[in-house]
Design a protein around this motif. Structure first.
Motif, PDB file in Angstrom:
ATOM      1  N   CYS A  14       0.835  -1.199   0.000  1.00  0.00           N
ATOM      2  CA  CYS A  14       0.000   0.000   0.000  1.00  0.00           C
ATOM      3  C   CYS A  14       0.875   1.257   0.000  1.00  0.00           C
ATOM      4  O   CYS A  14       2.082   1.199   0.277  1.00  0.00           O
ATOM      5  N   VAL A  15       0.262   2.391  -0.278  1.00  0.00           N
ATOM      6  CA  VAL A  15       0.977   3.671  -0.310  1.00  0.00           C
ATOM      7  C   VAL A  15       0.818   4.357   1.044  1.00  0.00           C
ATOM      8  O   VAL A  15      -0.310   4.566   1.513  1.00  0.00           O
ATOM      9  N   LEU A  16       1.934   4.709   1.663  1.00  0.00           N
ATOM     10  CA  LEU A  16       1.891   5.383   2.956  1.00  0.00           C
ATOM     11  C   LEU A  16       1.311   6.780   2.786  1.00  0.00           C
ATOM     12  O   LEU A  16       1.792   7.579   1.976  1.00  0.00           O
ATOM     13  N   ALA A  17       0.271   7.081   3.551  1.00  0.00           N
ATOM     14  CA  ALA A  17      -0.441   8.345   3.376  1.00  0.00           C
ATOM     15  C   ALA A  17       0.241   9.516   4.077  1.00  0.00           C
ATOM     16  O   ALA A  17       0.137  10.658   3.628  1.00  0.00           O
ATOM     17  N   HIS A  18       0.912   9.261   5.183  1.00  0.00           N
ATOM     18  CA  HIS A  18       1.579  10.317   5.954  1.00  0.00           C
ATOM     19  C   HIS A  18       2.965   9.844   6.352  1.00  0.00           C
ATOM     20  O   HIS A  18       3.146   8.670   6.687  1.00  0.00           O
ATOM     21  N   SER A  19       3.914  10.745   6.328  1.00  0.00           N
ATOM     22  CA  SER A  19       5.269  10.384   6.748  1.00  0.00           C
ATOM     23  C   SER A  19       5.252   9.881   8.189  1.00  0.00           C
ATOM     24  O   SER A  19       4.467  10.361   9.023  1.00  0.00           O
ATOM     25  N   MET A  20       6.104   8.911   8.484  1.00  0.00           N
ATOM     26  CA  MET A  20       6.160   8.313   9.820  1.00  0.00           C
ATOM     27  C   MET A  20       7.588   8.270  10.325  1.00  0.00           C
ATOM     28  O   MET A  20       8.514   7.934   9.572  1.00  0.00           O
ATOM     29  N   LYS A  21       7.738   8.616  11.595  1.00  0.00           N
ATOM     30  CA  LYS A  21       9.040   8.459  12.245  1.00  0.00           C
ATOM     31  C   LYS A  21       9.204   7.017  12.690  1.00  0.00           C
ATOM     32  O   LYS A  21       8.277   6.411  13.227  1.00  0.00           O
ATOM     33  N   ILE A  22      10.377   6.485  12.447  1.00  0.00           N
ATOM     34  CA  ILE A  22      10.718   5.149  12.933  1.00  0.00           C
ATOM     35  C   ILE A  22      12.045   5.252  13.661  1.00  0.00           C
ATOM     36  O   ILE A  22      12.712   6.297  13.603  1.00  0.00           O
ATOM     37  N   HIS A  23      12.410   4.205  14.346  1.00  0.00           N
ATOM     38  CA  HIS A  23      13.693   4.226  15.053  1.00  0.00           C
ATOM     39  C   HIS A  23      14.825   4.396  14.045  1.00  0.00           C
ATOM     40  O   HIS A  23      15.000   3.595  13.144  1.00  0.00           O
ATOM     41  N   GLY A  24      15.567   5.507  14.208  1.00  0.00           N
ATOM     42  CA  GLY A  24      16.725   5.750  13.344  1.00  0.00           C
ATOM     43  C   GLY A  24      16.396   6.381  12.003  1.00  0.00           C
ATOM     44  O   GLY A  24      17.267   6.448  11.133  1.00  0.00           O
ATOM     45  N   GLY A  25      15.169   6.862  11.825  1.00  0.00           N
ATOM     46  CA  GLY A  25      14.883   7.469  10.538  1.00  0.00           C
ATOM     47  C   GLY A  25      13.430   7.853  10.334  1.00  0.00           C
ATOM     48  O   GLY A  25      12.683   8.092  11.291  1.00  0.00           O
ATOM     49  N   ALA A  42       6.378  -1.484  13.049  1.00  0.00           N
ATOM     50  CA  ALA A  42       5.942  -2.318  14.184  1.00  0.00           C
ATOM     51  C   ALA A  42       6.790  -2.054  15.421  1.00  0.00           C
ATOM     52  O   ALA A  42       6.289  -2.127  16.562  1.00  0.00           O
ATOM     53  N   LYS A  43       8.048  -1.726  15.232  1.00  0.00           N
ATOM     54  CA  LYS A  43       8.939  -1.459  16.368  1.00  0.00           C
ATOM     55  C   LYS A  43       8.551  -0.180  17.101  1.00  0.00           C
ATOM     56  O   LYS A  43       9.006   0.056  18.226  1.00  0.00           O
ATOM     57  N   THR A  44       7.717   0.659  16.458  1.00  0.00           N
ATOM     58  CA  THR A  44       7.238   1.871  17.130  1.00  0.00           C
ATOM     59  C   THR A  44       5.984   1.575  17.956  1.00  0.00           C
ATOM     60  O   THR A  44       5.409   2.489  18.541  1.00  0.00           O
ATOM     61  N   ARG A  45       5.573   0.297  17.953  1.00  0.00           N
ATOM     62  CA  ARG A  45       4.390  -0.187  18.671  1.00  0.00           C
ATOM     63  C   ARG A  45       3.070   0.246  18.016  1.00  0.00           C
ATOM     64  O   ARG A  45       2.011   0.129  18.626  1.00  0.00           O
ATOM     65  N   ALA A  46       3.148   0.770  16.780  1.00  0.00           N
ATOM     66  CA  ALA A  46       1.916   1.082  16.054  1.00  0.00           C
ATOM     67  C   ALA A  46       1.238  -0.215  15.631  1.00  0.00           C
ATOM     68  O   ALA A  46       1.899  -1.199  15.285  1.00  0.00           O
ATOM     69  N   LYS A  47      -0.064  -0.240  15.683  1.00  0.00           N
ATOM     70  CA  LYS A  47      -0.836  -1.413  15.290  1.00  0.00           C
ATOM     71  C   LYS A  47      -1.460  -1.237  13.894  1.00  0.00           C
ATOM     72  O   LYS A  47      -1.745  -2.222  13.211  1.00  0.00           O
ATOM     73  N   THR A  48      -1.693   0.024  13.521  1.00  0.00           N
ATOM     74  CA  THR A  48      -2.274   0.321  12.210  1.00  0.00           C
ATOM     75  C   THR A  48      -1.463   1.427  11.536  1.00  0.00           C
ATOM     76  O   THR A  48      -0.659   2.101  12.180  1.00  0.00           O
TER      77      THR A  48
END
Length: 341
Positions: A14-25, A42-48
């Protein structure tokens, strides 16, 4: 296109709709999510995650923008427009030379009315632009749009009679300046008028071939118009100046005033008198044996922008214009400064 949050395990591809912060980037919006992206989220504990899922008949934003830009370009052969690359649902259009921007507003409006997800934005018409200047942009709002909408916009552009967007290159003119005088007119005012005109002409590589100063009366002006030639002894109409500009000692207030009356008496025609641009209302456009004639308003003695600039730019960047049709359309945007009576 389906838009909204989905469980992480369903988001691959799928196409990511909004930029997301993840560990290290950071994962940028518009990214087509891979398995490794999902694992990082998933490492950010997001479920959706909020994504866009194109439907079977959707066109990708970049493909859609490029198709529409190319449809514009197909109607703009030899119009000095270049296309940029398609990125983030956008294709920019650039001027290939210095010149005067022409826009067919009806065509752009029609294209923009088809689907709000497809947009074409331009600089204002009659803008002076330099080579490399962005003059328009095609922007797709969502990550994908229905193919039928893209088809409809392409069809509307193909059906256009005139070029939707064009940069008119320089069409330099040899100019004769006629200034009429009254006892109240000081010579330094006439000198300033000439200097400001020469500055304006440089914009199009046009030049002042001759200046004539005469009394402000109809007969003298008519005789002068009949004699304005490249060479004093030239006898054929083809040797007349390409552009004649008349600055009167008093403003043109009627079709039978000195300047329009003298033009008619010399064998010329008045195409339009008065324009919905302020400053610059009291301007005349005429023709004398195939040569354009401008009866300039008093405000054109100044270097400040006024309606005279709009007419002069068109005459020095285009080979033909129906001024009786064009001038009345200048009212929207024609108030250039606050006017005090």
């Amino acid at each position: 296109m389906i838009f909204g949050p989905v469980p992480l395990e369903d988001a691959v591809g799928c196409v990511l709709a909004h930029s997301m912060k993840i560990h290290g980037g950071r994962i940028k919006k518009g990214t087509i999510l891979s398995l490794s992206d999902i694992e990082a989220i998933a490492k950010t504990r997001a479920k959706t995650v909020v994504v866009a899922q194109p439907s079977a008949d959707d066109v990708d934003e970049n493909d859609a923008a490029l198709r529409i830009a190319q449809a514009l370009q197909a109607k703009m052969r030899f119009t000095n427009i270049e296309l940029g690359a398609a990125t983030t649902g956008r294709v920019n259009l650039y001027a290939a030379c210095n010149g005067l921007l022409g826009i067919d507003r009806a065509v752009i409006d029609a294209a923009n009315h088809i689907d709000p997800s497809i947009t074409i934005a331009t600089l204002p018409p009659e803008s002076m632009v330099g080579a490399g200047r962005m003059v328009a942009t095609v922007k797709i709002i969502p990550f994908a749009v229905p193919s039928k909408a893209v088809d409809a916009v392409e069809f509307a552009l193909r059906c256009a009679v005139e070029e939707p967007i064009v940069v008119h290159g320089k069409f330099p003119k040899r100019v004769a300046l006629i200034q009429t005088t009254l006892p109240s007119i000081k010579s330094n005012a006439l000198d300033k008028t000439r200097k400001n005109l020469e500055t304006r002409l440089r914009e199009s590589s046009s030049w002042l071939h001759d200046e004539i100063r005469i009394p402000h009366d109809e007969r003298t002006l008519a005789e002068t118009l009949q004699s304005v030639r490249v060479d004093d002894d030239a006898m054929d109409y083809n040797s007349y100046e390409q552009l004649i500009i008349i600055f009167g000692a008093s403003a043109i207030t009627d079709i039978d005033d000195v300047i329009p009356a003298a033009l008619r008496a010399s064998g010329g025609t008045v195409e339009t008198l008065g324009m919905p641009v302020d400053p610059g209302n009291l301007l005349m456009v005429g023709n004398l044996y195939g040569r354009d004639v401008i009866g300039a308003p008093g405000c054109a003695r100044s270097s400040s922008e006024n309606g005279f600039d709009w007419v002069l730019r068109r005459m020095t960047h285009m080979t033909q214009t129906d001024y009786s049709e064009w001038v009345p359309k200048l009212g929207v945007g024609g108030l250039l400064m606050e006017i005090h009576d």
